[in-house]
Design an enzyme around this catalytic site. Structure first.
Site, mmCIF file in Angstrom:
data_model
loop_
_atom_site.group_PDB
_atom_site.id
_atom_site.type_symbol
_atom_site.label_atom_id
_atom_site.label_comp_id
_atom_site.label_asym_id
_atom_site.label_seq_id
_atom_site.Cartn_x
_atom_site.Cartn_y
_atom_site.Cartn_z
ATOM 1 N N SER A 122 0.837 -1.201 0.000
ATOM 2 C CA SER A 122 0.000 0.000 0.000
ATOM 3 C C SER A 122 0.870 1.249 0.000
ATOM 4 O O SER A 122 2.031 1.212 0.396
ATOM 5 C CB SER A 122 -0.904 0.015 1.240
ATOM 6 N N HIS A 123 0.278 2.364 -0.435
ATOM 7 C CA HIS A 123 0.970 3.646 -0.392
ATOM 8 C C HIS A 123 1.202 4.137 1.039
ATOM 9 O O HIS A 123 2.021 5.009 1.272
ATOM 10 C CB HIS A 123 0.153 4.704 -1.141
ATOM 11 N N VAL A 124 0.422 3.596 1.977
ATOM 12 C CA VAL A 124 0.467 4.078 3.357
ATOM 13 C C VAL A 124 0.769 2.894 4.291
ATOM 14 O O VAL A 124 0.074 1.887 4.239
ATOM 15 C CB VAL A 124 -0.899 4.715 3.730
ATOM 16 N N GLY A 149 3.603 6.545 -0.700
ATOM 17 C CA GLY A 149 4.126 6.034 -1.963
ATOM 18 C C GLY A 149 4.472 4.571 -1.771
ATOM 19 O O GLY A 149 4.121 3.982 -0.735
ATOM 20 N N ASP A 174 -2.810 -1.559 -3.530
ATOM 21 C CA ASP A 174 -3.913 -0.591 -3.558
ATOM 22 C C ASP A 174 -4.042 0.149 -4.888
ATOM 23 O O ASP A 174 -5.038 -0.014 -5.574
ATOM 24 C CB ASP A 174 -3.863 0.374 -2.346
#
Lengths: 123, 194
Positions: free
Chosen positions: A9-11, A43, A66
């Site tokens: 995931s980006h987070v 990112g 994601d």
């Protein structure tokens, strides 16, 4: 051949939060995460994905992500990975949850993939 | 039209300078149709690239590989894997040719494969597709670069973060196309490269 799961995931909190949800139904499945960039901003990071593959106890990994750039970094990491990794364009939470519960129940990859088909929402 | 470690380094340093000067502008372009970080991400990546190139790579192939790996590990956003793949493909191709237009063809094919974008999807692919023929024929100009970048404004995004906005992505220049425009401008400004 054991099956594991990698979540990208980006987070970091999203990846780790989803792992928490999956751990509840799949206590014996190795689930590793790669959230955020190398400096923990929003990112994705190929380095972190490679590490999540390496840290995963399973011989074979099913990977979920994601958004778009997570997929690109995943694909690059897969090209360099030392074990087979399969990438799924499913809804992130639903896809990973389906895979986790089925792997925990001892279902093989082909059968899991059949269940994942209807959850594909990205290309 | 052939590339050496020196011309490649100058090209990259010119690109780094343009990205640094325009990082706020690039991030502003990315704000209405993306996540607002394109300029800062690219600036972090290219600053690291210029630093690495100062160590004078042994060959063009080694230099391309260094650029690629640095971008992949430092950029963070979608532009990391995309620019990274472009330079990685140029690294591979550079073992058989140092002709710039052939290298750029290989780079574009890599970008298309990695991102899945086609011309018209409002991505950097549009700028690369429009400008590589001009590099080949020796007709690359600043005007052509500007109009290739501007052409993305009226497109509707079908790839990347902007695609979530659908019709609302129209009316904004694509940030990745703008940064690619700088890469081609940097090429024009590098003596002996074209």
């Amino acid at each position: 051949m054991s099956l594991g799961i990698t979540l990208v995931s980006h987070v970091p909190e999203i990846a780790n939060g989803l792992k928490k949800l999956l751990d509840q139904v799949a206590a014996n499945v190795s689930i590793t995460t790669a959230g955020g960039t190398n400096d923990d901003s929003i990112g994705t990071s190929m380095d972190r994905i490679m590490k999540a593959f390496a840290d995963n106890q399973a011989d074979e990994i099913m990977a979920f992500y994601d958004l778009g750039s997570a997929k690109m970094n995943l694909e690059m990491a897969i090209e360099m990975a030392g074990k087979p990794v399969h990438l799924y364009d499913t809804a992130f939470i639903e896809g990973a949850y389906t895979a986790a519960s089925l792997i925990q129940a001892g279902v093989g990859r082909t059968e899991v993939e059949d269940q994942l088909k209807e959850l594909v929402i990205k290309d | 039209m052939t590339l050496t470690v020196d011309t490649l380094t100058e090209w990259m340093n010119n690109f780094t300078a343009k990205i640094a000067a325009n990082q706020q502008f690039l991030s502003d372009l990315d704000t209405p149709i993306g996540d607002g970080d394109h300029g800062f991400n690219m600036n972090r990546g290219m600053a690291a690239v210029s630093q690495k190139l100062a160590e004078k790579p042994a060959s063009v192939t080694a230099a391309f590989k260094t650029i690629a790996m640095t971008l992949i590990s430092t950029v963070g956003g979608a532009s990391g894997p995309l620019y990274g793949t472009a330079f990685l493909e140029m690294a591979k191709k550079s073992s058989s040719t140092t002709d710039l237009s052939e290298l750029l063809d290989a780079a574009l094919a890599g970008i298309e494969k990695r991102g899945g974008a086609k011309p018209g999807d409002k991505t950097m692919v549009d700028v690369w597709t429009a400008l590589i023929p001009d590099v080949k024929t020796g007709n690359l100009t600043a005007e052509k670069i500007a109009s290739a970048v501007e052409a993305t404004k009226e497109m509707v995004a079908r790839r990347g973060r902007a695609s979530y906005l659908g019709e609302r992505s129209r009316g904004h220049v694509d940030p990745g196309s703008q940064s690619s425009g700088y890469l081609f401008e940097a090429m024009l400004e590098t003596k002996g490269l074209l």
